[in-house]
Design a protein around this motif. Structure first.
Motif, PDB file in Angstrom:
ATOM      1  N   GLY A  93     -36.457  -4.099 -23.244  1.00  0.00           N
ATOM      2  CA  GLY A  93     -37.199  -5.199 -22.665  1.00  0.00           C
ATOM      3  C   GLY A  93     -36.615  -5.525 -21.303  1.00  0.00           C
ATOM      4  N   SER A  94     -37.186  -6.530 -20.634  1.00  0.00           N
ATOM      5  CA  SER A  94     -36.695  -6.854 -19.292  1.00  0.00           C
ATOM      6  C   SER A  94     -37.103  -8.267 -18.901  1.00  0.00           C
ATOM      7  CB  SER A  94     -37.241  -5.863 -18.260  1.00  0.00           C
ATOM      8  OG  SER A  94     -38.655  -5.965 -18.158  1.00  0.00           O
ATOM      9  N   ILE A  95     -36.462  -8.752 -17.856  1.00  0.00           N
ATOM     10  CA  ILE A  95     -36.871  -9.974 -17.171  1.00  0.00           C
ATOM     11  C   ILE A  95     -37.414  -9.554 -15.812  1.00  0.00           C
ATOM     12  CG2 ILE A  95     -36.175 -12.199 -16.227  1.00  0.00           C
ATOM     13  CD1 ILE A  95     -36.060 -12.083 -19.261  1.00  0.00           C
ATOM     14  N   GLN A  96     -38.633  -9.996 -15.494  1.00  0.00           N
ATOM     15  CA  GLN A  96     -39.296  -9.597 -14.258  1.00  0.00           C
ATOM     16  C   GLN A  96     -39.603 -10.817 -13.388  1.00  0.00           C
ATOM     17  OE1 GLN A  96     -42.623  -7.794 -16.368  1.00  0.00           O
ATOM     18  NE2 GLN A  96     -42.003  -5.752 -15.694  1.00  0.00           N
ATOM     19  N   ARG A  97     -39.573 -10.588 -12.091  1.00  0.00           N
ATOM     20  CA  ARG A  97     -40.002 -11.603 -11.121  1.00  0.00           C
ATOM     21  C   ARG A  97     -41.312 -11.131 -10.507  1.00  0.00           C
ATOM     22  NH1 ARG A  97     -40.255 -12.457  -5.686  1.00  0.00           N
ATOM     23  NH2 ARG A  97     -39.848 -14.583  -4.927  1.00  0.00           N
ATOM     24  N   VAL A  98     -42.306 -12.016 -10.459  1.00  0.00           N
ATOM     25  CA  VAL A  98     -43.625 -11.663  -9.938  1.00  0.00           C
ATOM     26  C   VAL A  98     -43.969 -12.591  -8.781  1.00  0.00           C
ATOM     27  CG1 VAL A  98     -46.077 -11.444 -10.463  1.00  0.00           C
ATOM     28  CG2 VAL A  98     -44.370 -10.834 -12.195  1.00  0.00           C
ATOM     29  N   ASP A  99     -44.280 -12.009  -7.637  1.00  0.00           N
ATOM     30  CA  ASP A  99     -44.740 -12.776  -6.483  1.00  0.00           C
ATOM     31  C   ASP A  99     -46.220 -13.097  -6.706  1.00  0.00           C
ATOM     32  OD1 ASP A  99     -45.781 -13.636  -4.041  1.00  0.00           O
ATOM     33  OD2 ASP A  99     -44.455 -12.360  -2.878  1.00  0.00           O
ATOM     34  N   PRO A 100     -46.588 -14.385  -6.865  1.00  0.00           N
ATOM     35  CA  PRO A 100     -47.981 -14.699  -7.170  1.00  0.00           C
ATOM     36  C   PRO A 100     -48.936 -14.448  -6.011  1.00  0.00           C
ATOM     37  CG  PRO A 100     -46.727 -16.704  -6.856  1.00  0.00           C
ATOM     38  CD  PRO A 100     -45.736 -15.579  -6.833  1.00  0.00           C
ATOM     39  N   ALA A 101     -48.405 -14.320  -4.799  1.00  0.00           N
ATOM     40  CA  ALA A 101     -49.268 -14.071  -3.642  1.00  0.00           C
ATOM     41  C   ALA A 101     -49.626 -12.592  -3.524  1.00  0.00           C
ATOM     42  CB  ALA A 101     -48.589 -14.555  -2.369  1.00  0.00           C
ATOM     43  N   SER A 102     -48.630 -11.718  -3.722  1.00  0.00           N
ATOM     44  CA  SER A 102     -48.854 -10.288  -3.543  1.00  0.00           C
ATOM     45  C   SER A 102     -49.002  -9.527  -4.850  1.00  0.00           C
ATOM     46  CB  SER A 102     -47.684  -9.678  -2.758  1.00  0.00           C
ATOM     47  OG  SER A 102     -46.481  -9.740  -3.520  1.00  0.00           O
ATOM     48  N   GLY A 103     -48.536 -10.115  -5.965  1.00  0.00           N
ATOM     49  CA  GLY A 103     -48.545  -9.412  -7.241  1.00  0.00           C
ATOM     50  C   GLY A 103     -47.383  -8.454  -7.407  1.00  0.00           C
ATOM     51  N   ARG A 104     -46.462  -8.443  -6.456  1.00  0.00           N
ATOM     52  CA  ARG A 104     -45.319  -7.516  -6.519  1.00  0.00           C
ATOM     53  C   ARG A 104     -44.403  -7.888  -7.688  1.00  0.00           C
ATOM     54  NH1 ARG A 104     -40.080  -7.336  -3.940  1.00  0.00           N
ATOM     55  NH2 ARG A 104     -39.373  -5.174  -3.717  1.00  0.00           N
ATOM     56  N   VAL A 105     -44.016  -6.871  -8.467  1.00  0.00           N
ATOM     57  CA  VAL A 105     -43.184  -7.065  -9.650  1.00  0.00           C
ATOM     58  C   VAL A 105     -41.809  -6.464  -9.399  1.00  0.00           C
ATOM     59  CG1 VAL A 105     -42.931  -6.599 -12.114  1.00  0.00           C
ATOM     60  CG2 VAL A 105     -45.215  -6.987 -11.143  1.00  0.00           C
ATOM     61  N   THR A 106     -40.766  -7.269  -9.638  1.00  0.00           N
ATOM     62  CA  THR A 106     -39.386  -6.821  -9.495  1.00  0.00           C
ATOM     63  C   THR A 106     -38.671  -7.000 -10.826  1.00  0.00           C
ATOM     64  OG1 THR A 106     -39.354  -7.558  -7.183  1.00  0.00           O
ATOM     65  CG2 THR A 106     -37.234  -7.125  -8.222  1.00  0.00           C
ATOM     66  N   VAL A 107     -37.959  -5.986 -11.270  1.00  0.00           N
ATOM     67  CA  VAL A 107     -37.189  -6.071 -12.511  1.00  0.00           C
ATOM     68  C   VAL A 107     -35.811  -6.645 -12.194  1.00  0.00           C
ATOM     69  CG1 VAL A 107     -36.159  -4.807 -14.427  1.00  0.00           C
ATOM     70  CG2 VAL A 107     -38.421  -4.160 -13.576  1.00  0.00           C
ATOM     71  N   LEU A 108     -35.461  -7.749 -12.841  1.00  0.00           N
ATOM     72  CA  LEU A 108     -34.170  -8.397 -12.603  1.00  0.00           C
ATOM     73  C   LEU A 108     -33.108  -7.966 -13.605  1.00  0.00           C
ATOM     74  CD1 LEU A 108     -35.325 -12.068 -11.890  1.00  0.00           C
ATOM     75  CD2 LEU A 108     -34.766 -10.286 -10.220  1.00  0.00           C
ATOM     76  N   TYR A 109     -33.474  -7.895 -14.882  1.00  0.00           N
ATOM     77  CA  TYR A 109     -32.501  -7.582 -15.927  1.00  0.00           C
ATOM     78  C   TYR A 109     -33.129  -6.686 -16.990  1.00  0.00           C
ATOM     79  CZ  TYR A 109     -30.223 -11.791 -14.029  1.00  0.00           C
ATOM     80  OH  TYR A 109     -29.656 -12.732 -13.194  1.00  0.00           O
ATOM     81  N   THR A 110     -32.376  -5.685 -17.409  1.00  0.00           N
ATOM     82  CA  THR A 110     -32.725  -4.890 -18.585  1.00  0.00           C
ATOM     83  C   THR A 110     -31.588  -4.897 -19.610  1.00  0.00           C
ATOM     84  OG1 THR A 110     -31.857  -2.841 -17.602  1.00  0.00           O
ATOM     85  CG2 THR A 110     -34.210  -3.332 -17.257  1.00  0.00           C
ATOM     86  N   HIS A 111     -30.402  -5.335 -19.189  1.00  0.00           N
ATOM     87  CA  HIS A 111     -29.226  -5.367 -20.052  1.00  0.00           C
ATOM     88  C   HIS A 111     -28.440  -6.651 -19.800  1.00  0.00           C
ATOM     89  CE1 HIS A 111     -30.142  -1.073 -20.159  1.00  0.00           C
ATOM     90  NE2 HIS A 111     -29.278  -0.915 -21.164  1.00  0.00           N
ATOM     91  N   CYS A 112     -27.629  -7.022 -20.783  1.00  0.00           N
ATOM     92  CA  CYS A 112     -26.588  -8.021 -20.607  1.00  0.00           C
ATOM     93  C   CYS A 112     -25.275  -7.292 -20.852  1.00  0.00           C
ATOM     94  CB  CYS A 112     -26.762  -9.180 -21.584  1.00  0.00           C
ATOM     95  SG  CYS A 112     -25.465 -10.444 -21.445  1.00  0.00           S
ATOM     96  N   GLY A 113     -24.583  -6.926 -19.777  1.00  0.00           N
ATOM     97  CA  GLY A 113     -23.437  -6.037 -19.923  1.00  0.00           C
ATOM     98  C   GLY A 113     -23.911  -4.691 -20.431  1.00  0.00           C
TER      99      GLY A 113
END
Length: 305
Positions: A93-113
């Motif tokens: 799984g992951s935590i993603q950041r989404v820019d609501p203006a452009s729709g660009r998706v960035t993955v912030l986290y896939t692991h904790c350590g």
């Protein structure tokens, strides 16, 4: 009740935007959709996987708990989850950041350590700009992951586990003063509470509970808890599956009322409108977003959308 959108593929994670629109995730479609005030439905972003919970962050972006995807089947007009099987392309799984203006998706986290995120489910931001999120865990044929709660920063620089073990933690929310973190446990239909000692640090004084929390409320019979939202008066509104209702629970554990829903899976609720008295509920099996007037105003979240 007013149906704002239909034909959605397992919608969850509603976010009421300041312009009057509502954004939702569609887990089975791997995307975020936006319902405008005039009822027009549009795709805001393609996240892939299984976008689950969603919240607005301090920078105006949308932050998404992505569970990595799950399999579904259509049965008699309902989108049902296939338990015990994982998609062939599932990794984490992951935590993603989404820019609501452009729709660009960035993955912030896939692991904790070294620990991979299994199936992040829901999140809530605190006043300091960090966020708590639940990891529900994946269900396999003969095993299931043990769930956790994490705390992370929105710039991708820090993540840590703050509560473990939980039996499929789902909804998460903060009390009006920010001093209590509520976590809804799906399979036990229990609502737990942690005292917040400082941002990202919880008290674990709830012995003998296995997760260190104190029990707020547990429902009888076969019911399942999903996501939650907090009212301005501090009561907690929990999407209650199988029995098809939103259960309103006082901080002292009393069930104040139960609001019936026309779907066995009223998974998520959020509040909006000029006086925060509009409730938006996702009906996941039948693929709808509905709006209804609510008796009490909802709690304004720390960061508007």
């Amino acid at each position: 009740m007013k149906v704002l959108a239909s034909g959605l593929r397992f919608p969850e994670g509603p976010v009421a935007m300041r312009d009057g629109s509502v954004c939702v995730v569609e887990i089975a479609a791997g995307r975020i959709s936006r319902i405008s005030p005039d009822g027009r439905l549009s795709v805001l972003a393609e996240t892939g996987g299984g976008p689950n919970g969603m919240a607005a962050g301090p920078d105006g972006a949308l932050y998404v708990c992505n569970n990595g995807g799950f399999l579904v089947r259509e049965v008699e007009g309902e989108t049902r989850v296939i338990h015990g099987e994982l998609p062939g392309d599932y990794k984490t799984g992951s935590i993603q950041r989404v820019d609501p203006a452009s729709g660009r998706v960035t993955v912030l986290y896939t692991h904790c350590g070294d620990t991979p995120l299994s199936a992040p489910n829901d999140l809530v931001f605190d006043a300091q700009g960090g966020f708590y999120f639940t990891d529900f865990g994946k269900i396999r044929k003969h095993s299931r992951d043990i769930g956790s709660v994490y705390y992370a920063l929105p710039d991708g620089s820090h993540i840590r586990e703050v509560a473990h073990p939980l039996a499929n933690p789902n909804g998460v929310g903060l009390s009006p003063d920010g001093r209590t973190l509520y976590v809804a446990e799906t399979e036990t239909a229990r609502l737990w509470a942690y005292d917040v000692l400082e941002p990202g640090k919880l008290s674990h004084s709830g012995f003998p509970s296995p997760n260190g929390a104190r029990l707020v409320c547990g429902l009888p019979g076969y019911q399942r808890f999903d996501s939650l939202a907090v009212q301005a008066d501090g009561s907690i509104c929990v999407g209650t599956l199988i029995t098809a209702k939103i259960t309103v629970i006082a901080p002292d554990g009393r069930v104040l009322r139960e609001v019936g829903m026309p779907d066995r899976y009223p998974t998520n609720i959020c509040f909006g409108g000029p006086d925060m008295r509009k409730a938006y509920v996702t009906l996941s099996l039948t693929g709808k977003l509905i709006e209804l007037d609510w008796d009490e105003p909802g709690l304004p979240l720390n960061h508007g959308a």
